[in-house]
Motif scaffolding. Structure first.
Motif, PDB file in Angstrom:
ATOM      1  N   GLU A 101      28.844  40.380  14.872  1.00  0.00           N
ATOM      2  CA  GLU A 101      28.083  39.203  15.288  1.00  0.00           C
ATOM      3  C   GLU A 101      28.243  38.847  16.766  1.00  0.00           C
ATOM      4  OE1 GLU A 101      25.839  37.743  14.015  1.00  0.00           O
ATOM      5  OE2 GLU A 101      26.055  37.616  11.830  1.00  0.00           O
ATOM      6  N   ASP A 102      27.172  38.714  17.451  1.00  0.00           N
ATOM      7  CA  ASP A 102      27.200  38.159  18.793  1.00  0.00           C
ATOM      8  C   ASP A 102      27.232  36.635  18.689  1.00  0.00           C
ATOM      9  OD1 ASP A 102      23.943  37.439  19.457  1.00  0.00           O
ATOM     10  OD2 ASP A 102      24.455  38.709  17.753  1.00  0.00           O
ATOM     11  N   GLN A 103      27.571  36.017  19.804  1.00  0.00           N
ATOM     12  CA  GLN A 103      27.731  34.561  19.805  1.00  0.00           C
ATOM     13  C   GLN A 103      26.460  33.826  19.395  1.00  0.00           C
ATOM     14  OE1 GLN A 103      30.418  32.391  20.430  1.00  0.00           O
ATOM     15  NE2 GLN A 103      28.865  30.944  19.697  1.00  0.00           N
ATOM     16  N   LEU A 104      25.348  34.232  19.976  1.00  0.00           N
ATOM     17  CA  LEU A 104      24.098  33.529  19.711  1.00  0.00           C
ATOM     18  C   LEU A 104      23.724  33.611  18.235  1.00  0.00           C
ATOM     19  CD1 LEU A 104      22.169  31.854  21.312  1.00  0.00           C
ATOM     20  CD2 LEU A 104      20.941  33.916  21.979  1.00  0.00           C
ATOM     21  N   SER A 105      23.891  34.777  17.657  1.00  0.00           N
ATOM     22  CA  SER A 105      23.591  34.931  16.238  1.00  0.00           C
ATOM     23  C   SER A 105      24.490  34.035  15.402  1.00  0.00           C
ATOM     24  CB  SER A 105      23.769  36.385  15.814  1.00  0.00           C
ATOM     25  OG  SER A 105      22.845  37.212  16.485  1.00  0.00           O
ATOM     26  N   ALA A 106      25.750  34.007  15.737  1.00  0.00           N
ATOM     27  CA  ALA A 106      26.688  33.164  14.989  1.00  0.00           C
ATOM     28  C   ALA A 106      26.281  31.699  15.095  1.00  0.00           C
ATOM     29  CB  ALA A 106      28.104  33.355  15.522  1.00  0.00           C
ATOM     30  N   THR A 107      25.870  31.291  16.274  1.00  0.00           N
ATOM     31  CA  THR A 107      25.471  29.904  16.478  1.00  0.00           C
ATOM     32  C   THR A 107      24.248  29.561  15.643  1.00  0.00           C
ATOM     33  OG1 THR A 107      26.291  29.993  18.751  1.00  0.00           O
ATOM     34  CG2 THR A 107      24.825  28.176  18.178  1.00  0.00           C
ATOM     35  N   PHE A 108      23.217  30.394  15.744  1.00  0.00           N
ATOM     36  CA  PHE A 108      21.997  30.133  14.975  1.00  0.00           C
ATOM     37  C   PHE A 108      22.302  30.117  13.481  1.00  0.00           C
ATOM     38  CE2 PHE A 108      19.256  31.651  18.673  1.00  0.00           C
ATOM     39  CZ  PHE A 108      18.696  30.409  18.878  1.00  0.00           C
ATOM     40  N   ALA A 109      23.107  31.064  13.045  1.00  0.00           N
ATOM     41  CA  ALA A 109      23.439  31.122  11.621  1.00  0.00           C
ATOM     42  C   ALA A 109      24.139  29.834  11.187  1.00  0.00           C
ATOM     43  CB  ALA A 109      24.314  32.332  11.329  1.00  0.00           C
ATOM     44  N   ALA A 110      25.052  29.368  12.027  1.00  0.00           N
ATOM     45  CA  ALA A 110      25.779  28.142  11.678  1.00  0.00           C
ATOM     46  C   ALA A 110      24.835  26.943  11.622  1.00  0.00           C
ATOM     47  CB  ALA A 110      26.894  27.884  12.682  1.00  0.00           C
ATOM     48  N   VAL A 150      32.933  27.385   9.118  1.00  0.00           N
ATOM     49  CA  VAL A 150      31.841  28.143   9.708  1.00  0.00           C
ATOM     50  C   VAL A 150      31.527  27.620  11.108  1.00  0.00           C
ATOM     51  CG1 VAL A 150      29.385  28.702   9.533  1.00  0.00           C
ATOM     52  CG2 VAL A 150      30.827  28.761   7.492  1.00  0.00           C
ATOM     53  N   LEU A 151      31.453  26.299  11.227  1.00  0.00           N
ATOM     54  CA  LEU A 151      31.176  25.700  12.531  1.00  0.00           C
ATOM     55  C   LEU A 151      32.251  26.083  13.537  1.00  0.00           C
ATOM     56  CD1 LEU A 151      30.007  22.145  11.369  1.00  0.00           C
ATOM     57  CD2 LEU A 151      28.594  23.907  12.457  1.00  0.00           C
ATOM     58  N   GLY A 189      32.331  28.397  17.058  1.00  0.00           N
ATOM     59  CA  GLY A 189      32.713  27.713  18.286  1.00  0.00           C
ATOM     60  C   GLY A 189      32.025  26.381  18.481  1.00  0.00           C
ATOM     61  N   LEU A 190      31.364  25.897  17.444  1.00  0.00           N
ATOM     62  CA  LEU A 190      30.638  24.633  17.572  1.00  0.00           C
ATOM     63  C   LEU A 190      31.559  23.445  17.382  1.00  0.00           C
ATOM     64  CD1 LEU A 190      27.399  25.703  15.743  1.00  0.00           C
ATOM     65  CD2 LEU A 190      27.456  24.620  17.990  1.00  0.00           C
ATOM     66  N   VAL A 191      32.776  23.718  16.975  1.00  0.00           N
ATOM     67  CA  VAL A 191      33.715  22.662  16.657  1.00  0.00           C
ATOM     68  C   VAL A 191      35.123  23.174  16.953  1.00  0.00           C
ATOM     69  CG1 VAL A 191      34.856  22.110  14.458  1.00  0.00           C
ATOM     70  CG2 VAL A 191      32.616  21.123  14.962  1.00  0.00           C
ATOM     71  N   THR A 192      35.987  22.291  17.376  1.00  0.00           N
ATOM     72  CA  THR A 192      37.418  22.621  17.458  1.00  0.00           C
ATOM     73  C   THR A 192      38.185  21.624  16.637  1.00  0.00           C
ATOM     74  OG1 THR A 192      37.447  21.382  19.527  1.00  0.00           O
ATOM     75  CG2 THR A 192      37.670  23.772  19.674  1.00  0.00           C
ATOM     76  N   ARG A 193      39.333  22.019  16.177  1.00  0.00           N
ATOM     77  CA  ARG A 193      40.128  21.072  15.404  1.00  0.00           C
ATOM     78  C   ARG A 193      41.462  20.842  16.064  1.00  0.00           C
ATOM     79  NH1 ARG A 193      38.490  24.692  10.508  1.00  0.00           N
ATOM     80  NH2 ARG A 193      38.651  23.264   8.769  1.00  0.00           N
ATOM     81  N   SER A 194      41.909  19.599  16.030  1.00  0.00           N
ATOM     82  CA  SER A 194      43.240  19.268  16.507  1.00  0.00           C
ATOM     83  C   SER A 194      44.066  18.871  15.289  1.00  0.00           C
ATOM     84  CB  SER A 194      43.158  18.122  17.509  1.00  0.00           C
ATOM     85  OG  SER A 194      42.341  17.086  17.010  1.00  0.00           O
TER      86      SER A 194
END
Lengths: 120, 120
Positions: free
Chosen positions: B12-21, B61-62, B66-71
DNA sequence: CGGTTGCGGAACCATATGGTTCCATATAGT
DNA sequence: ACTATATGGAACCATATGGTTCCGCAACCG
């Protein structure tokens, strides 16, 4: 919670269908080519090492998502790109644009003060 | 063409992962909530009639996209939205914007590029 | 007419996805 | 020391997805 027969199939909204269609590099490449000219399945298939049937299926997905329409020219079914779903994505993105176009802190504070005594 | 063992997993490339998410309404709703405040899994799960585990997976998934980070805050793992992948989508869209924003001719492009370097 | 091209339907396969349940672990609160 | 809360791992299941092959049909071309 009961295992939920997983719904009555799909129920896909337009935006979800669009994003799903865009989540594949082959389909994005197809769209990119359609930006300059209409093209038949065979023409679109040529750059890929995949059967034309495979490409045809990708085009089917794009068409189902409304990203493409097909006309007829003898046996050929030339595809043409459609803007609407992309414009919808653009609108959706609008809400998030402030995240990377500066001034996020003020917006954040603004929204934070708006939701005053809620949560927690 | 040989049945192609369907690759060695994902690639998976980044863009594909983003769209999929983004191709899931639940995940888009989660992102929308994160626009205003960080939130824990339990908090994010509350609006949905789905197990928290289900929501937790969506957040996974998010995060993977890379659409989200967790602390960390004690047992809680508050999620925060990340702009970068969305900005990438914005850049990708740029190419297609002319499809719905009026004419595409040399004058238009010329004026647009002039405006870029002007002011500020 | 007969051959070639362009395309889609059907069946098939492997893997991904979206959900569940059950359980383990970590931290907080009493 | 217990108990409750928050989260993630593992196994499981049904369906979706991305690809293939094989075949049929329509339309063009000699």
């Amino acid at each position: 919670m009961v295992p939920q027969p997983h719904g009555s199939g799909k129920a896909e909204d337009q935006l979800s269908a669009t994003f799903a269609a865009l989540a594949d590099p082959t389909r994005r490449a197809i769209l990119a080519r359609l930006l300059t000219h209409e093209a038949s399945v065979a023409e679109l298939a040529e750059p890929f090492q995949m059967t034309t049937r495979g490409v045809s299926k990708h085009i089917g997905v794009l068409e189902a998502a409304g990203l493409v329409t097909r006309s007829r020219d003898a046996q050929r079914r030339p595809s043409r790109i459609r803007a609407e779903p992309l414009a919808e994505v653009d609108v959706w993105l609008q809400t998030y644009r402030r995240l990377w176009k500066g001034r996020f802190d003020r917006l954040h504070e603004h929204l934070a003060s708006q939701r005053k005594g809620k949560h927690r």
